[in-house]
Write an enzyme that holds these catalytic residues in place. Structure first.
Site, short mmCIF file in Angstrom:
data_model
loop_
_atom_site.label_atom_id
_atom_site.label_comp_id
_atom_site.label_asym_id
_atom_site.label_seq_id
_atom_site.Cartn_x
_atom_site.Cartn_y
_atom_site.Cartn_z
N SER A 193 -35.90 2.33 18.46
CA SER A 193 -35.76 3.02 17.18
C SER A 193 -34.59 4.00 17.22
CB SER A 193 -37.08 3.78 16.93
OG SER A 193 -37.00 4.64 15.85
N SER A 221 -30.46 17.82 22.70
CA SER A 221 -30.47 18.20 21.29
C SER A 221 -29.71 19.52 21.15
CB SER A 221 -31.93 18.42 20.84
OG SER A 221 -31.99 19.06 19.58
N TYR A 242 -40.59 21.58 22.02
CA TYR A 242 -39.47 20.63 21.96
C TYR A 242 -38.21 21.28 22.53
CZ TYR A 242 -35.98 17.44 19.99
OH TYR A 242 -34.92 16.55 19.82
N LYS A 254 -36.13 20.34 26.04
CA LYS A 254 -34.71 19.99 26.06
C LYS A 254 -33.92 20.99 26.91
CE LYS A 254 -34.97 16.31 23.34
NZ LYS A 254 -34.70 14.95 23.83
N THR A 279 -33.27 9.58 11.57
CA THR A 279 -34.12 8.62 12.29
C THR A 279 -35.58 8.91 11.91
OG1 THR A 279 -34.58 10.03 14.18
CG2 THR A 279 -32.54 8.74 14.27
N1 LIG Z 1 -33.00 12.47 15.20
C1 LIG Z 1 -32.51 13.67 15.48
O1 LIG Z 1 -32.22 14.46 14.58
C2 LIG Z 1 -32.32 14.08 16.92
C3 LIG Z 1 -31.56 15.23 17.16
C4 LIG Z 1 -31.38 15.63 18.46
C5 LIG Z 1 -31.91 14.92 19.50
N2 LIG Z 1 -32.64 13.81 19.25
C6 LIG Z 1 -33.21 13.10 20.39
O2 LIG Z 1 -32.83 11.74 20.33
C7 LIG Z 1 -33.80 10.96 21.02
C8 LIG Z 1 -34.15 9.77 20.16
O3 LIG Z 1 -34.78 10.21 18.99
P1 LIG Z 1 -34.57 9.51 17.56
O4 LIG Z 1 -34.07 10.53 16.66
O5 LIG Z 1 -33.85 8.25 17.72
O6 LIG Z 1 -36.10 9.29 17.15
P2 LIG Z 1 -36.99 7.99 16.98
O7 LIG Z 1 -36.35 7.04 16.03
O8 LIG Z 1 -38.36 8.47 16.69
O9 LIG Z 1 -36.94 7.34 18.43
C9 LIG Z 1 -37.68 7.87 19.51
C10 LIG Z 1 -37.71 6.83 20.61
O10 LIG Z 1 -38.45 7.36 21.72
C11 LIG Z 1 -39.43 6.42 22.10
N3 LIG Z 1 -40.60 7.07 22.65
C12 LIG Z 1 -41.39 8.03 22.08
N4 LIG Z 1 -42.42 8.33 22.88
C13 LIG Z 1 -42.28 7.55 23.99
C14 LIG Z 1 -43.03 7.39 25.18
N5 LIG Z 1 -44.17 8.08 25.40
N6 LIG Z 1 -42.61 6.50 26.09
C15 LIG Z 1 -41.49 5.78 25.89
N7 LIG Z 1 -40.73 5.88 24.80
C16 LIG Z 1 -41.12 6.76 23.85
C17 LIG Z 1 -39.78 5.68 20.81
O11 LIG Z 1 -40.29 4.38 21.08
P3 LIG Z 1 -41.83 3.95 21.07
O12 LIG Z 1 -42.52 4.71 19.99
O13 LIG Z 1 -41.74 2.48 20.86
O14 LIG Z 1 -42.33 4.28 22.44
C18 LIG Z 1 -38.41 5.54 20.17
O15 LIG Z 1 -37.73 4.43 20.70
C19 LIG Z 1 -34.97 11.88 21.31
O16 LIG Z 1 -34.92 12.28 22.66
C20 LIG Z 1 -34.72 13.07 20.42
O17 LIG Z 1 -35.25 14.24 20.94
C21 LIG Z 1 -32.87 13.37 17.98
#
Ligand SMILES: NC(=O)c1ccc[n+]([C@@H]2O[C@H](COP(=O)([O-])OP(=O)(O)OC[C@H]3O[C@@H](n4cnc5c(N)ncnc54)[C@H](OP(=O)(O)O)[C@@H]3O)[C@@H](O)[C@H]2O)c1
Length: 263
Positions: A15, A141, A154, A158, A189
């Site tokens: 995702s 992040s 969170y 991080k 996302t």
């Molecule tokens: N979106 C933002 O604004 C943002 C900003 C800064 C940093 N980030 C970071 O970017 C990363 C990806 O987030 P995203 O925004 O792409 O969100 P997302 O679309 O919700 O993706 C999160 C991913 O993490 C996986 N995940 C969650 N729990 C898990 C577990 N217990 N074991 C293995 N995989 C797990 C999910 O897959 P499954 O549910 O299939 O396990 C999914 O593939 C995260 O580390 C987040 O903190 C995001």
């Protein structure tokens, strides 16, 4: 530099940013190993990548379960000759104030975002050291550098990654190990849907600020550029201004974040 003949193992590949990274790395010539819990979603992504003529493998794991991480790490050896780049993208976020958050929810966030990430690193690092090369990319992040309302655990998870991986770099950079810390701001996302509320329930809504974020594809392009340049740390998106304010004009930073509505 393209990533021809490189194998990239990506967690969180089912995702959002991880999915976009899987496509971006494979478009640049890499073979990719896709990990997360949702095997079905990973399989769909694998098929899309293979249609483009690149190799991809599905390797499910749960970052909250150390045994599942260890099993995946031993299985990866049977799939690919070596992992050149390990991208830690799997993670969950939070939408609850400190006093509303059960300690078990704080622990869950630390377990997935921090302990799961370091457990996988400890499995992969010895093989990178044996080959005297490897690149570890950690999706932190902006909140890995600042505090922010309703993100206590969170932000803590991080921040902890920065301490761990900066130390790892000091220990192993002479052995051919690179580390890139990535600090995105808001990316559009599903992260807010899956964020945990204080009692551990999923938040279940797309927050307006999240919806206004940059696309995961744009974020992935910037990450790829940082990996090519072997940057130590990269900030992505307009929210990076908060990091600079916190560092250079802290009084202004605190004035601004104190006015944020906790959503
Ligand atoms: N979106 C933002 O604004 C943002 C900003 C800064 C940093 N980030 C970071 O970017 C990363 C990806 O987030 P995203 O925004 O792409 O969100 P997302 O679309 O919700 O993706 C999160 C991913 O993490 C996986 N995940 C969650 N729990 C898990 C577990 N217990 N074991 C293995 N995989 C797990 C999910 O897959 P499954 O549910 O299939 O396990 C999914 O593939 C995260 O580390 C987040 O903190 C995001």
């Amino acid at each position: 530099m393209k990533f021809n003949d490189k194998t990239v193992w990506i967690t969180g590949a089912s995702s959002g940013i991880g999915e976009a990274l899987a496509h971006a790395f494979s478009d640049e010539g890499a073979d990719v190993v896709l990990s997360a819990r949702s095997e079905k979603k990973l399989e769909e992504i694998r098929q899309l990548i293979e249609k483009k003529g690149r190799k991809a493998w599905v390797l499910p794991l749960d970052l909250a379960d150390t045994e599942s991480v260890k099993t995946a790490a031993s299985r990866v050896e049977t799939l690919v000759p070596a992992v050149d780049i390990l991208v830690h993208c799997g993670g969950i976020s939070q939408r609850s104030r400190v006093h509303e958050t059960l300690l078990e929810v704080d622990r869950r966030i630390m377990e997935v975002n921090f302990f799961g990430t370091i457990a996988l690193t400890k499995e992969v690092l010895p093989r990178m050291l044996a080959r005297k090369k490897g690149h570890i990319v950690v999706i932190s992040s902006v909140m890995g550098k600042i505090g922010f309302p309703v993100r206590s655990a969170y932000a803590a998870s991080k921040h902890a990654l920065h301490g761990f991986f900066e130390t790892l770099w000091t220990e192993y950079h002479r052995d051919g190990i690179d580390v890139t810390m990535v600090c995105p701001g808001m990316v559009r996302t599903n992260i807010s849907y899956h964020s945990l509320e204080g009692d551990g329930k999923e938040h279940g809504v797309m927050d307006p600020r999240q919806a206004g974020g940059i696309s995961p594809e744009k974020c992935a392009r910037k990450i790829i550029r940082a990996v090519k340049r072997k940057r130590h740390e990269v900030y992505i998106g307009k929210e990076q201004i908060l990091i600079y304010l916190r560092r250079y004009i802290p009084c202004l930073f605190f004035a601004i974040v104190s006015k944020f509505k906790p959503t």
